[in-house]
Design an enzyme around this catalytic site. Sequence first.
Site, PDB file in Angstrom:
ATOM      1  N   ARG A  52       0.869  -1.177   0.000  1.00 31.45           N
ATOM      2  CA  ARG A  52       0.000   0.000   0.000  1.00 31.45           C
ATOM      3  C   ARG A  52       0.904   1.225   0.000  1.00 31.45           C
ATOM      4  O   ARG A  52       2.123   1.091   0.108  1.00 31.45           O
ATOM      5  CB  ARG A  52      -1.012  -0.011   1.168  1.00 31.45           C
ATOM      6  CG  ARG A  52      -0.696  -0.804   2.391  1.00 31.45           C
ATOM      7  CD  ARG A  52       0.415  -0.278   3.196  1.00 31.45           C
ATOM      8  NE  ARG A  52       0.192   1.115   3.475  1.00 31.45           N
ATOM      9  CZ  ARG A  52       1.121   1.992   3.668  1.00 31.45           C
ATOM     10  NH1 ARG A  52       2.394   1.641   3.641  1.00 31.45           N
ATOM     11  NH2 ARG A  52       0.833   3.267   3.905  1.00 31.45           N
ATOM     12  N   ALA A  54       0.916   5.141  -2.137  1.00 34.01           N
ATOM     13  CA  ALA A  54       0.761   5.473  -3.560  1.00 34.01           C
ATOM     14  C   ALA A  54       1.949   5.051  -4.436  1.00 34.01           C
ATOM     15  O   ALA A  54       1.761   4.367  -5.450  1.00 34.01           O
ATOM     16  CB  ALA A  54       0.461   6.963  -3.697  1.00 34.01           C
ATOM     17  N   ARG A  89      -7.626  -0.167  -6.712  1.00 35.35           N
ATOM     18  CA  ARG A  89      -7.767   0.923  -5.732  1.00 35.35           C
ATOM     19  C   ARG A  89      -7.928   2.231  -6.515  1.00 35.35           C
ATOM     20  O   ARG A  89      -7.104   2.548  -7.364  1.00 35.35           O
ATOM     21  CB  ARG A  89      -6.545   0.999  -4.788  1.00 35.35           C
ATOM     22  CG  ARG A  89      -6.421  -0.230  -3.885  1.00 35.35           C
ATOM     23  CD  ARG A  89      -5.491   0.027  -2.708  1.00 35.35           C
ATOM     24  NE  ARG A  89      -6.114   0.871  -1.704  1.00 35.35           N
ATOM     25  CZ  ARG A  89      -5.457   1.363  -0.656  1.00 35.35           C
ATOM     26  NH1 ARG A  89      -4.177   1.111  -0.491  1.00 35.35           N
ATOM     27  NH2 ARG A  89      -6.095   2.110   0.239  1.00 35.35           N
ATOM     28  N   ASP A 242      -1.745  10.785  -1.818  1.00 36.38           N
ATOM     29  CA  ASP A 242      -2.146   9.772  -2.812  1.00 36.38           C
ATOM     30  C   ASP A 242      -2.471  10.399  -4.152  1.00 36.38           C
ATOM     31  O   ASP A 242      -2.460   9.738  -5.183  1.00 36.38           O
ATOM     32  CB  ASP A 242      -3.350   8.986  -2.300  1.00 36.38           C
ATOM     33  CG  ASP A 242      -2.929   8.107  -1.148  1.00 36.38           C
ATOM     34  OD1 ASP A 242      -2.906   8.620  -0.005  1.00 36.38           O
ATOM     35  OD2 ASP A 242      -2.572   6.948  -1.397  1.00 36.38           O
ATOM     36  N   LYS A 253      -4.549  10.016   3.330  1.00 35.13           N
ATOM     37  CA  LYS A 253      -5.285   9.146   4.262  1.00 35.13           C
ATOM     38  C   LYS A 253      -6.291   9.924   5.099  1.00 35.13           C
ATOM     39  O   LYS A 253      -6.009  11.040   5.553  1.00 35.13           O
ATOM     40  CB  LYS A 253      -4.260   8.428   5.151  1.00 35.13           C
ATOM     41  CG  LYS A 253      -4.805   7.470   6.189  1.00 35.13           C
ATOM     42  CD  LYS A 253      -5.713   6.416   5.613  1.00 35.13           C
ATOM     43  CE  LYS A 253      -5.090   5.606   4.499  1.00 35.13           C
ATOM     44  NZ  LYS A 253      -6.067   4.736   3.794  1.00 35.13           N
TER      45      LYS A 253
HETATM   46  O1  MRU Z   1      -4.421   3.184   2.275  1.00 34.15           O
HETATM   47  P1  MRU Z   1      -2.947   3.367   2.148  1.00 34.15           P
HETATM   48  O2  MRU Z   1      -2.167   2.776   3.267  1.00 34.15           O
HETATM   49  O3  MRU Z   1      -2.435   2.939   0.781  1.00 34.15           O
HETATM   50  O4  MRU Z   1      -2.746   4.948   2.215  1.00 34.15           O
HETATM   51  C1  MRU Z   1      -1.454   5.479   2.153  1.00 34.15           C
HETATM   52  C2  MRU Z   1      -1.385   6.924   2.348  1.00 34.15           C
HETATM   53  O5  MRU Z   1      -2.380   7.597   2.524  1.00 34.15           O
HETATM   54  C3  MRU Z   1      -0.036   7.564   2.211  1.00 34.15           C
HETATM   55  O6  MRU Z   1       0.071   8.683   3.037  1.00 34.15           O
HETATM   56  C4  MRU Z   1       0.181   7.993   0.754  1.00 34.15           C
HETATM   57  O7  MRU Z   1      -0.050   6.927  -0.113  1.00 34.15           O
HETATM   58  C5  MRU Z   1       1.535   8.521   0.525  1.00 34.15           C
HETATM   59  S1  MRU Z   1       2.750   7.227   0.542  1.00 34.15           S
HETATM   60  C6  MRU Z   1       4.261   7.894   0.258  1.00 34.15           C
END
Ligand code: MRU
Length: 364
Positions: A52, A54, A89, A242, A253
């Site tokens: 997980r 981005a 996703r 993301d 998030k």
């Molecule tokens: O649901 P997730 O764990 O994939 O969400 C991740 C996030 O929100 C991160 O902050 C975002 O992807 C940035 S990762 C460098």
Amino acid sequence: MKINGKHYRAIWRAPCGAVQVIDQRWLPHELRIATLANRQDFADAIRDMWVRGAPLIGATAAYGVAVQMAEDPSDAALDETCEVLHATRPTAINLKWALDEMTRVLRPLAPEARAEAAYKRAAGICDEDVEINRQIGLHGLEIIREIAAKKAGARVNVLTHCNAGWPATVDWGTATSPIYHAVEAGIDVHVFVDETRPRNQGAQLTAWELKSHGVSHDLIVDNAGGHLMQHGEIDLVIVGTDRTTARGDVCNKIGTYLKALAAKANGVPFYVALPSPTIDWTVQDGVKEIPIEERGAEEVTHVQGRDPEGRIISVQISPDGTGARNSAFDVTPAELVTGLITERGVVAAEPQALAAAFPDLAPQ
Ligand code: MRU
């Protein structure tokens, strides 16, 4: 970055050629490595969050295309694979970015040339991610250095949300890269880690990676940030993203928006670590235009942890029959963002500034 002294990336090719990832569902309690052998494995790994974050979602999708090209390099297989992976996703734009990039490279090639080219481009996407994040770290380091100087060397306190650390990328992390660089530069840094309900990426991943690297940190409940800011205990916030729009709205998030509001109210700088593949140049108004992933109710009604016997279990925390809403992301409007820490420097969260920093990527 290192786990028990051994360097890992979050995704790699084993000597036998297989694509492997750290299966993040078991962290911090167990380090399990998963081999992703076919398109379905890649789709499951992204949708069910073995991987997980981005940038890592994008890198994984790129390798998913490569694995499929080795099996069937036809146009139909290329299109279908991109479709299947894209559907996993909806919010992180890096997924679409990586699939578009693979298609751009592979489509003009004869089918028999595609597998090798696909593995090469997927490896390139991974290496580029590492370098982008290293650069973000160097630019973010200067922000932390300046704050440390103003505090005459006293501890710099950073608040972060979710996991935008190295497990969310190929290496370094985005929000954590400035922190690692600051620690390497000898700056006294302490990180307040939001637990990040419902999946607890802060508690399970950010706390784990900071601990592995000996970075001073405290885990806090999601609602504590505002209180700490009111009491002058946070010098800056750094989060990941993301998808960031062309005008600088930041999707990240769920809960990020509330942290940004609290930061604004308390005069705390709120920075977003932003690799350029996370910019969606096609959208402006993040609240209206970015699709927000809705995940299963069980992530809210249950919590995963380790029992006294060491088994990883899930326990129910709400009454039988209580429903749950689980929007996985929210949008922080650009006006709440102090700056975007990109691989090309710190950029204002404004359309002209973003376009000026990335004239080669922004639509003319
Ligand atoms: O649901 P997730 O764990 O994939 O969400 C991740 C996030 O929100 C991160 O902050 C975002 O992807 C940035 S990762 C460098």
